[in-house]
Write an enzyme that holds these catalytic residues in place. Structure first.
Site, PDB file in Angstrom:
ATOM      1  N   ASN A  14      39.122  47.577  41.988  1.00 16.52           N
ATOM      2  CA  ASN A  14      38.950  48.920  42.546  1.00 16.52           C
ATOM      3  C   ASN A  14      40.198  49.441  43.254  1.00 16.52           C
ATOM      4  O   ASN A  14      40.571  50.605  43.079  1.00 16.52           O
ATOM      5  CB  ASN A  14      37.764  48.911  43.520  1.00 16.52           C
ATOM      6  CG  ASN A  14      36.441  48.821  42.801  1.00 16.52           C
ATOM      7  OD1 ASN A  14      36.065  49.702  42.047  1.00 16.52           O
ATOM      8  ND2 ASN A  14      35.714  47.738  43.024  1.00 16.52           N
ATOM      9  N   GLY A  15      40.848  48.575  44.047  1.00 18.88           N
ATOM     10  CA  GLY A  15      42.065  49.013  44.725  1.00 18.88           C
ATOM     11  C   GLY A  15      43.166  49.375  43.751  1.00 18.88           C
ATOM     12  O   GLY A  15      43.895  50.353  43.941  1.00 18.88           O
ATOM     13  N   ILE A  55      35.894  39.686  39.103  1.00 22.00           N
ATOM     14  CA  ILE A  55      34.717  38.864  38.850  1.00 22.00           C
ATOM     15  C   ILE A  55      33.467  39.526  39.427  1.00 22.00           C
ATOM     16  O   ILE A  55      32.354  39.216  39.010  1.00 22.00           O
ATOM     17  CB  ILE A  55      34.876  37.439  39.428  1.00 22.00           C
ATOM     18  CG1 ILE A  55      34.912  37.452  40.959  1.00 22.00           C
ATOM     19  CG2 ILE A  55      36.090  36.743  38.848  1.00 22.00           C
ATOM     20  CD1 ILE A  55      34.764  36.076  41.579  1.00 22.00           C
ATOM     21  N   ASP A  56      33.645  40.465  40.379  1.00 14.45           N
ATOM     22  CA  ASP A  56      32.497  41.102  41.032  1.00 14.45           C
ATOM     23  C   ASP A  56      31.768  42.112  40.146  1.00 14.45           C
ATOM     24  O   ASP A  56      30.656  42.526  40.468  1.00 14.45           O
ATOM     25  CB  ASP A  56      32.945  41.809  42.314  1.00 14.45           C
ATOM     26  CG  ASP A  56      33.356  40.832  43.405  1.00 14.45           C
ATOM     27  OD1 ASP A  56      32.946  39.661  43.334  1.00 14.45           O
ATOM     28  OD2 ASP A  56      34.099  41.232  44.312  1.00 14.45           O
ATOM     29  N   MET A  72      30.377  34.908  45.514  1.00 14.68           N
ATOM     30  CA  MET A  72      31.191  36.078  45.863  1.00 14.68           C
ATOM     31  C   MET A  72      30.439  37.385  45.604  1.00 14.68           C
ATOM     32  O   MET A  72      29.499  37.431  44.819  1.00 14.68           O
ATOM     33  CB  MET A  72      32.509  36.059  45.104  1.00 14.68           C
ATOM     34  CG  MET A  72      33.516  35.070  45.675  1.00 14.68           C
ATOM     35  SD  MET A  72      35.137  35.194  44.887  1.00 14.68           S
ATOM     36  CE  MET A  72      36.113  34.234  46.046  1.00 14.68           C
ATOM     37  N   GLN A  90      35.075  30.178  41.899  1.00 16.96           N
ATOM     38  CA  GLN A  90      34.572  31.164  40.934  1.00 16.96           C
ATOM     39  C   GLN A  90      35.689  31.958  40.272  1.00 16.96           C
ATOM     40  O   GLN A  90      35.499  32.521  39.191  1.00 16.96           O
ATOM     41  CB  GLN A  90      33.623  32.152  41.640  1.00 16.96           C
ATOM     42  CG  GLN A  90      32.392  31.505  42.224  1.00 16.96           C
ATOM     43  CD  GLN A  90      31.787  32.355  43.319  1.00 16.96           C
ATOM     44  OE1 GLN A  90      30.952  33.217  43.068  1.00 16.96           O
ATOM     45  NE2 GLN A  90      32.198  32.130  44.556  1.00 16.96           N
TER      46      GLN A  90
END
Length: 337
Positions: free
Chosen positions: A110-111, A133-134, A176, A264
């Site tokens: 996102n950043g 990974i999110d 996470m 992860q």
């Protein structure tokens, strides 16, 4: 012939190198382009730190974790318009001209999507590829790295079942996900979690206690609790530690926590992520060849498409309360808090 630059920014993630490979091999072998690798994310644009990438340098990247270009969390475009910020922007423009780049591929979460949009805003042709990974980047069904993280988390949950069963314990596993609970949801469901806690769904500790006690009353001597790291806590303890202490206090049952953390994010990507990264990298190069800039590559259904960068920047894709996995989990008796 075009000369394109490529950078990776933000946290590392399985599949970045496969994406770099997809971009470079398509650019070099199919379109006859030259590719410049920019080191350490946007910091490399400020410091003019780069290397020329070749077809030969792509060897062995498909299954390799991390990023050969290195990464950083440098955000070159701050909110204020101070003279220092203006100098940084001009330095980026000067260095891009010095490298003789016709376009830049930005790989990140996102950043990075925000920074890529701002880079486009000062006149640089940009194509971005979502990486996290999110799985919380807006505008794409999936990001590469997510499948790998879910696979790792699910394997860990599978292993905790035997320990929890042997000792008749409650086992809390923290995965996470600061603001989005996609990993917790998918790994919790795949791993047979009894309680799954997401940042998007408020929880009540009494509901969790009741769910655990109900399992005991039915002869099930252990419980698996999957929590995303971003769930509300006391503001001091990590999510896993906090939840384990609360559950042991409320139920009197011995409770232990496991924090997967960076495990992860490391290591080799799954075959699915390798193929997704390869497809996204190839599509990014195709957009550049077409002169179709300032867009983010995305997956919709089974198709690889692109969406305007300005629609993505600043937005977050979170788990909806009516997601089919949540609905099905509730129907099966899984507690979501």
């Amino acid at each position: 012939m075009k000369k394109i630059g490529i950078l990776t920014s933000g946290g590392d993630c399985p599949g970045i190198n496969a994406t770099i490979r997809g971009v470079c091999k398509t650019a070099i072998n199919h379109y006859g382009m030259e590719v410049t690798g920019i080191h350490s994310g946007f910091l490399g644009l400020l410091e003019n730190d780069f290397e020329e990438l070749t077809d030969a340098s792509m060897s062995g990247l498909l299954n390799r974790g991390g990023t050969i270009l290195g990464t950083s969390r440098e955000k070159p475009f701050k909110k204020n318009a101070s003279p220092e910020q203006q100098e940084r922007r001009q330095l980026i423009l000067d260095n891009i001209e010095k490298m003789q780049l016709d376009a830049i591929v930005c790989i990140g979460g996102n950043g990075t999507q925000k920074s890529a949009a701002k880079l486009a805003g000062i006149g640089i042709p940009v194509v971005s590829i979502p990486k996290t990974i999110d799985n919380d980047v807006w505008g794409t069904d999936l990001t590469f790295g997510f499948d790998t993280a879910v696979t790792i988390a699910t394997d860990a949950i599978d292993r905790l079942h035997s320990t929890a069963s042997s000792h008749k314990r409650v086992m809390v596993i923290e995965v996470m996900g600061h603001k989005a609970g996609w990993i917790a949801l998918y790994s919790g469901m795949a791993g047979g979690g009894d309680v799954i806690l997401l940042p998007e769904i408020p929880y009540n500790i009494q509901n969790i206690r009741d769910a655990i006690i109900e399992r005991i009353n039915k002869g099930r001597t252990y419980s698996i609790i999957v929590v995303a790291e971003g769930i509300p806590t006391d503001g001091v303890k990590r999510a896993g530690e906090y939840m384990a202490q609360m559950i042991e206090y409320e139920t009197g049952i011995e409770t232990r926590e496991t924090v997967l953390g960076y495990i992860q994010r490391g290591g080799s990507p799954t075959p699915f992520d390798r193929n997704l990264a390869t497809r996204m990298g190839g599509h990014a190069t195709e957009l550049i060849a077409q002169g179709n800039f300032n867009r983010m590559v995305a997956m919709k259904g089974n198709d690889i498409i692109s969406v305007p960068l300005e629609e993505i920047a600043g937005r977050l894709k979170t788990v909806p309360a009516d997601h089919d996995l949540v609905v099905q989990g509730r129907r099966m008796g899984i507690c979501f808090g």
